[in-house]
Design an enzyme around this catalytic site. Structure first.
Site, PDB file in Angstrom:
ATOM      1  CB  SER A 256      -0.951   0.009   1.211  1.00 43.68           C
ATOM      2  OG  SER A 256      -0.235   0.030   2.426  1.00 43.68           O
ATOM      3  CE  LYS A 301      -2.807   1.706   5.196  1.00 40.65           C
ATOM      4  NZ  LYS A 301      -2.301   1.252   3.893  1.00 40.65           N
TER       5      LYS A 301
END
Length: 364
Positions: A256, A301
């Protein structure tokens, strides 16, 4: 004993019993929470996250932070009390255990997969960033992996450059399977290869492979799920970078961070700050064509990014709706599908023209 005292004692005992049960009862869930964020333009544990050898680099005053998620380990079993706490908390996400860890997958396999995905994301980030800056990055079809106990084991090796199959020149990985499956199981396939060590040396020296190849004959087998002929290899691409690029970031896995690595590298190689000194964070996979893909744990996140000081968050478009439902105050979620989208967003941010940004919206 007075009735009131007896009732109070009974209630206390019931509460203690429920708390004990909550601690002892295990539930099939795992927990995610905000993890560390790291500025790809800075240092981590005393070393530069991105270092370049053989090309001029430039300092940057801004931030391009990659973000992470903390997760409970594969062998950890939450108790009921922990699960309830996680469900009620704003900065926790409780999900079914199999969502993070599929059945019949060991801890070693999870770690190996995460490491492989992290390495691949770094390579894709390097390639797409350098090509976007105009550098030549030659590529070559190679053996990416050999299946254990397959016909190709001990005949072909990871890193071997595949020049041709049965005399037909190979120009991209997908051709390899197509050429092999033209055979019937039990027939021979002839691979023209440059052995891995020689191929790696040649690629590092500028991408020119030697003309002389080795001919390797492999007898095909029948695929377990159908009647296709297979040899048991996975073909992939190897790239020849024009100079050395090193990404150092321990204790991080998965794909990611690809987008932020690519942007960080471009910033290091560009005299102008891509961020204009602003604090930008983000996430997203990236392939060698510059396409940004979705990731897991987006709500965690964006919390981590805002807590670190980010004002803008580059968000894969497929994660936008979920992220927009949980966006912290003071953080602008910017939708991106490609590296070009991310670069255009940074141009608007450093120029103060934020009205041009494509912001994430909820599904409704």
């Amino acid at each position: 004993m007075p009735r009131r005292t007896a009732t109070l004692l009974t209630s206390v005992l019931l509460l203690i019993g429920m708390l004990c049960a909550g601690v002892l009862i295990q539930v099939p869930y795992a927990e995610m929470s905000p993890g560390p964020t790291v500025n790809t333009l800075g240092d981590h544990d005393g070393e530069p996250v991105l270092s370049v050898d053989g090309e001029e680099t430039y300092e940057s005053s801004g931030h391009l932070n990659m973000t992470t998620v903390r997760v409970t380990g594969i062998n950890y079993r939450m108790n009921l009390l922990e699960a309830v706490h996680g469900w009620l908390a704003d900065d926790r996400a409780v999900v079914p255990h199999e969502t993070l860890y599929p059945e019949n997958v060991s801890a070693d396999q999870v770690e190996e997969r995460n490491a492989e995905e992290f390495t691949q994301s770094q390579e894709s980030a390097k390639v797409v960033a350098l090509r976007a800056l105009g550098y030549e990055v030659p590529e070559q079809t190679v053996v990416a992996a050999v299946v254990e106990d397959s016909p190709a084991q001990d005949a072909l090796h990871a890193g071997d450059a595949i020049i041709a199959v049965d005399g037909t020149e190979v120009t991209e990985p997908g051709q390899v399977a197509e050429l092999v499956t033209e055979h019937e199981p039990g027939e021979d396939v002839v691979f023209s290869v440059v052995p891995a060590e020689q191929a790696q040396e040649a690629m590092n020296g500028g991408g020119e492979l030697p003309e002389e190849t080795s001919e390797v004959t492999v007898t095909t087998a029948e695929a377990p799920d159908d009647q296709r002929a297979i040899v048991g290899i996975q073909a992939g691409l190897a790239f020849s970078l024009p100079f050395e690029v090193d990404i150092k970031l321990a204790d991080v896995g998965g794909p990611s961070a690809g987008l932020m690595f690519a942007l960080g590298l471009m910033d290091r190689l560009t005299e102008e700050d891509l961020t204009g000194g602003e604090f930008v964070a983000g996430t997203g996979t990236i392939d060698d064509q510059g396409v940004v893909g979705p990731i897991g744990g987006i709500s965690m996140k964006i919390i981590a990014a805002r807590e670190a000081g980010a004002e803008y968050f580059l968000t894969p478009s497929e994660n936008c709706a979920t992220a927009a439902e949980h966006v912290p105050d003071g953080l602008t979620l910017v939708e991106v599908d490609t590296l070009d989208d991310a670069l255009a967003a940074l141009e608007s941010i450093r120029g103060g023209d934020t009205d041009r940004l494509t912001e994430c919206e909820t599904a409704g």
